[in-house]
Design a protein around this motif. Structure first.
Motif, PDB file in Angstrom:
ATOM      1  N   ALA A 141       0.829  -1.203   0.000  1.00 14.20           N
ATOM      2  CA  ALA A 141       0.000   0.000   0.000  1.00 14.20           C
ATOM      3  C   ALA A 141       0.863   1.253   0.000  1.00 14.20           C
ATOM      4  CB  ALA A 141      -0.919  -0.012   1.222  1.00 14.20           C
ATOM      5  N   LYS A 142       0.290   2.351  -0.473  1.00 11.92           N
ATOM      6  CA  LYS A 142       0.986   3.631  -0.502  1.00 11.92           C
ATOM      7  C   LYS A 142       0.755   4.333   0.833  1.00 11.92           C
ATOM      8  CE  LYS A 142       1.167   7.944  -3.142  1.00 11.92           C
ATOM      9  NZ  LYS A 142       0.513   8.972  -2.326  1.00 11.92           N
ATOM     10  N   LYS A 143       1.844   4.712   1.469  1.00 15.62           N
ATOM     11  CA  LYS A 143       1.757   5.360   2.778  1.00 15.62           C
ATOM     12  C   LYS A 143       1.481   6.848   2.593  1.00 15.62           C
ATOM     13  CE  LYS A 143       4.758   3.726   5.639  1.00 15.62           C
ATOM     14  NZ  LYS A 143       6.070   3.505   6.243  1.00 15.62           N
ATOM     15  N   GLU A 144       0.367   7.342   3.119  1.00 12.93           N
ATOM     16  CA  GLU A 144       0.019   8.757   3.051  1.00 12.93           C
ATOM     17  C   GLU A 144       0.588   9.487   4.259  1.00 12.93           C
ATOM     18  OE1 GLU A 144      -1.364   9.959   0.414  1.00 12.93           O
ATOM     19  OE2 GLU A 144      -2.021   8.088  -0.500  1.00 12.93           O
ATOM     20  N   LYS A 145       0.482   8.845   5.407  1.00 10.73           N
ATOM     21  CA  LYS A 145       0.896   9.465   6.652  1.00 10.73           C
ATOM     22  C   LYS A 145       1.137   8.362   7.672  1.00 10.73           C
ATOM     23  CE  LYS A 145      -2.239  11.950   8.821  1.00 10.73           C
ATOM     24  NZ  LYS A 145      -3.245  12.968   8.993  1.00 10.73           N
ATOM     25  N   ALA A 146       2.069   8.586   8.584  1.00 10.06           N
ATOM     26  CA  ALA A 146       2.308   7.599   9.633  1.00 10.06           C
ATOM     27  C   ALA A 146       2.585   8.316  10.943  1.00 10.06           C
ATOM     28  CB  ALA A 146       3.497   6.713   9.274  1.00 10.06           C
ATOM     29  N   ILE A 147       2.039   7.784  12.006  1.00  7.36           N
ATOM     30  CA  ILE A 147       2.337   8.263  13.343  1.00  7.36           C
ATOM     31  C   ILE A 147       3.137   7.150  14.003  1.00  7.36           C
ATOM     32  CG2 ILE A 147       1.377   9.011  15.549  1.00  7.36           C
ATOM     33  CD1 ILE A 147      -1.153   9.842  13.882  1.00  7.36           C
ATOM     34  N   SER A 148       4.472   7.316  13.970  1.00  7.99           N
ATOM     35  CA  SER A 148       5.393   6.310  14.472  1.00  7.99           C
ATOM     36  C   SER A 148       5.063   4.966  13.815  1.00  7.99           C
ATOM     37  CB  SER A 148       5.311   6.242  15.999  1.00  7.99           C
ATOM     38  OG  SER A 148       6.244   5.328  16.513  1.00  7.99           O
ATOM     39  N   THR A 149       4.995   3.894  14.595  1.00  9.87           N
ATOM     40  CA  THR A 149       4.582   2.600  14.031  1.00  9.87           C
ATOM     41  C   THR A 149       3.232   2.214  14.601  1.00  9.87           C
ATOM     42  OG1 THR A 149       5.783   1.476  15.788  1.00  9.87           O
ATOM     43  CG2 THR A 149       6.941   1.771  13.704  1.00  9.87           C
ATOM     44  N   ILE A 150       2.488   3.231  15.048  1.00 12.73           N
ATOM     45  CA  ILE A 150       1.208   2.979  15.704  1.00 12.73           C
ATOM     46  C   ILE A 150       0.039   3.072  14.733  1.00 12.73           C
ATOM     47  CG2 ILE A 150      -0.307   3.709  17.584  1.00 12.73           C
ATOM     48  CD1 ILE A 150       2.269   5.028  18.800  1.00 12.73           C
TER      49      ILE A 150
END
Length: 88
Positions: free
Chosen positions: A40-49
């Motif tokens: 999948a294409k990552k749009e946004k991530a908050i750490s690995t949570i």
């Protein structure tokens, strides 16, 4: 393997555009997260949570706890197709 090997249960929300909450099997959680993040294409991530992702024009949120919320899908068949493309 099938998607059932990875999915513990699926819950549906109400409304015209359905959201689906997918709970992945605890023992397969790490494998599922790894597979999904590769495809999948990552749009946004908050750490690995929490990960905001898109795949095949479907936006969804993946949690490090092994839960995902797929937004604006027509029905369970569409969800199954997205899941099988992501996991298999």
């Amino acid at each position: 393997m099938t998607t059932e090997d990875y999915v513990a249960r699926i819950e549906e929300t109400c409304g015209a555009e359905k959201d689906f909450i997918v709970i992945f099997r605890y023992d397969k959680k790490e494998e599922v997260i790894k597979k999904i993040l590769q495809k999948a294409k990552k749009e946004k991530a908050i750490s690995t949570i929490i990960f905001e992702l898109t795949f095949q024009n479907t936006s969804f949120r993946l949690y490090g706890t092994g839960k995902a919320i797929f937004r604006n899908l027509k029905d369970k068949n569409e969800l199954q197709k997205v899941l099988s493309d992501l996991l298999l």
